[in-house]
Design an enzyme around this catalytic site. Structure first.
Site, mmCIF file in Angstrom:
data_model
loop_
_atom_site.group_PDB
_atom_site.id
_atom_site.type_symbol
_atom_site.label_atom_id
_atom_site.label_comp_id
_atom_site.label_asym_id
_atom_site.label_seq_id
_atom_site.Cartn_x
_atom_site.Cartn_y
_atom_site.Cartn_z
ATOM 1 N N LEU A 1 0.862 -1.177 0.000
ATOM 2 C CA LEU A 1 0.000 0.000 0.000
ATOM 3 C C LEU A 1 0.898 1.225 0.000
ATOM 4 O O LEU A 1 2.007 1.187 0.554
ATOM 5 C CB LEU A 1 -0.906 0.027 1.239
ATOM 6 C CG LEU A 1 -1.966 -1.075 1.375
ATOM 7 C CD1 LEU A 1 -2.729 -0.905 2.687
ATOM 8 C CD2 LEU A 1 -2.933 -1.069 0.196
ATOM 9 N N ASP A 2 0.436 2.308 -0.610
ATOM 10 C CA ASP A 2 1.226 3.541 -0.632
ATOM 11 C C ASP A 2 1.420 4.083 0.784
ATOM 12 O O ASP A 2 0.675 3.749 1.711
ATOM 13 C CB ASP A 2 0.548 4.599 -1.497
ATOM 14 C CG ASP A 2 0.509 4.216 -2.969
ATOM 15 O OD1 ASP A 2 1.375 3.422 -3.393
ATOM 16 O OD2 ASP A 2 -0.375 4.712 -3.680
ATOM 17 N N LYS A 3 2.384 4.955 0.936
ATOM 18 C CA LYS A 3 2.767 5.498 2.245
ATOM 19 C C LYS A 3 1.571 6.025 3.036
ATOM 20 O O LYS A 3 1.416 5.711 4.217
ATOM 21 C CB LYS A 3 3.799 6.614 2.051
ATOM 22 C CG LYS A 3 4.245 7.284 3.341
ATOM 23 C CD LYS A 3 5.262 8.383 3.056
ATOM 24 C CE LYS A 3 5.671 9.092 4.343
ATOM 25 N NZ LYS A 3 6.649 10.186 4.089
#
Length: 322
Positions: A138-140
């Site tokens: 998942l993105d930051k």
């Protein structure tokens, strides 16, 4: 572990033979072990395409199946919500502001470092010591559901499901503007932006990206939308929202940053700025995931609600406050 080759297995490739015997490992992982000298035939290092002979003796060093001397990661004692755990998998709620695995400039403050602290015993023999347990990302600033593989068998089985696109995922996105369509499909080819390599965009060359969406509620200034990505491209939902004309609230990289609040009246701008101050990042949440359990082979589904700050904005949309 030691295996003796029978007459029926003569002339088989080493990697092919072991992939059918060591079901807890993928063929790719077996090939890495062979290349790293962790699998010997008659006490000699051989190549993955080595042809076996009757009575050959295969020694497999499972206890140290990765060269950990090349990777030394610190543990990070950081709050982590574990929603479920058994001997094969853990289901976690990824916190906002944390990247998944080490990258240049950040080797100590990632989800991997958190996992090494939380699941030290389970992950100590991970084949890839730089990304133990990681089967997807998942993105930051994206929060929510993630599967963590606690052994190589689970890693292989779950990775295959992602590859075959049989895993069902659901996201909640809070976007700018008032969506008009109740449901639909967004499909394009995604490639890297040539001027900004960390950004993705529609391209003639790249990989197919497909997302289904369902409108939850269209507010006056923001909307809440469910996304069901059928592919798993980097930044897929974020790019699809931008190119559909509704960038995700707080997504600076894709035109959804707080600067957009300047387009509205002063009182509305103040309200939007206040909401942005709560999240300090884009409003995208991985709500649920459904997959086949690596050991029981039964379908399992897990979900987790967004955090308090996300929900404050979400509820404001649902209650026609913004």
């Amino acid at each position: 572990m030691k295996i003796s080759v029978s007459s029926s297995d003569e002339l088989k490739r080493l990697d092919s033979f072991l992939s059918k015997r060591l079901v807890q490992f993928s063929r790719t992982n077996i090939q890495k072990m062979i290349a790293n000298g962790l699998i010997l035939v008659n006490e000699k290092i051989v190549k993955k395409n080595f042809r076996l002979s009757y009575s050959d003796s295969i020694d497999i060093d499972i206890s140290s199946k990765a060269d950990k001397s090349k990777v030394s990661l610190k543990k990070w004692d950081y709050p982590l919500e574990v929603l479920y755990q058994d001997k094969d998998i853990a289901i976690i709620n990824k916190p906002r502001g944390v990247i998944v695995h080490p990258a240049p400039g950040n080797h100590d403050r990632t989800l991997v470092n958190i996992l090494l602290h939380r699941f030290d015993k389970e992950l100590k023999n991970a084949l890839d010591p730089s990304r133990p347990g990681i089967v997807h990302r998942l993105d930051k600033d994206t929060t929510g559901i993630m599967i963590i593989a606690l052994n190589e068998h689970a890693h292989w089985k779950i990775s295959d499901q992602f590859k075959d696109r049989t895993i069902q995922k659901e996201y909640i996105a809070l976007t700018w503007r008032q969506w008009k369509e109740q449901s639909g499909i967004i499909e394009n080819i995604l490639g890297r932006n040539k001027k900004n390599p960390i950004q993705f965009e529609s391209s003639d060359t790249g990989k197919k990206a497909l997302s289904h969406f369902e409108l939850i509620k269209a507010g006056e200034y923001l909307s809440a939308v469910r996304f069901f990505p059928k592919t798993g491209r980097t930044h897929q939902i974020r790019v699809h929202c931008k190119e559909f004309g509704f960038p995700i609230f707080g997504d600076e990289l894709y035109g959804g940053g707080i600067k957009k609040s300047k387009e509205f009246m002063k009182n509305v701008k103040a309200k939007l700025d206040n909401h942005f101050s709560l999240v300090q990042g884009h409003c995208l949440h991985a709500y649920s995931i459904e997959f086949e359990h690596p050991s029981t082979l039964k379908k399992v589904k897990f979900s987790v609600d967004p955090n308090k700050n996300f929900n404050t904005i979400y509820n404001a949309i649902l209650n026609d406050e913004i």
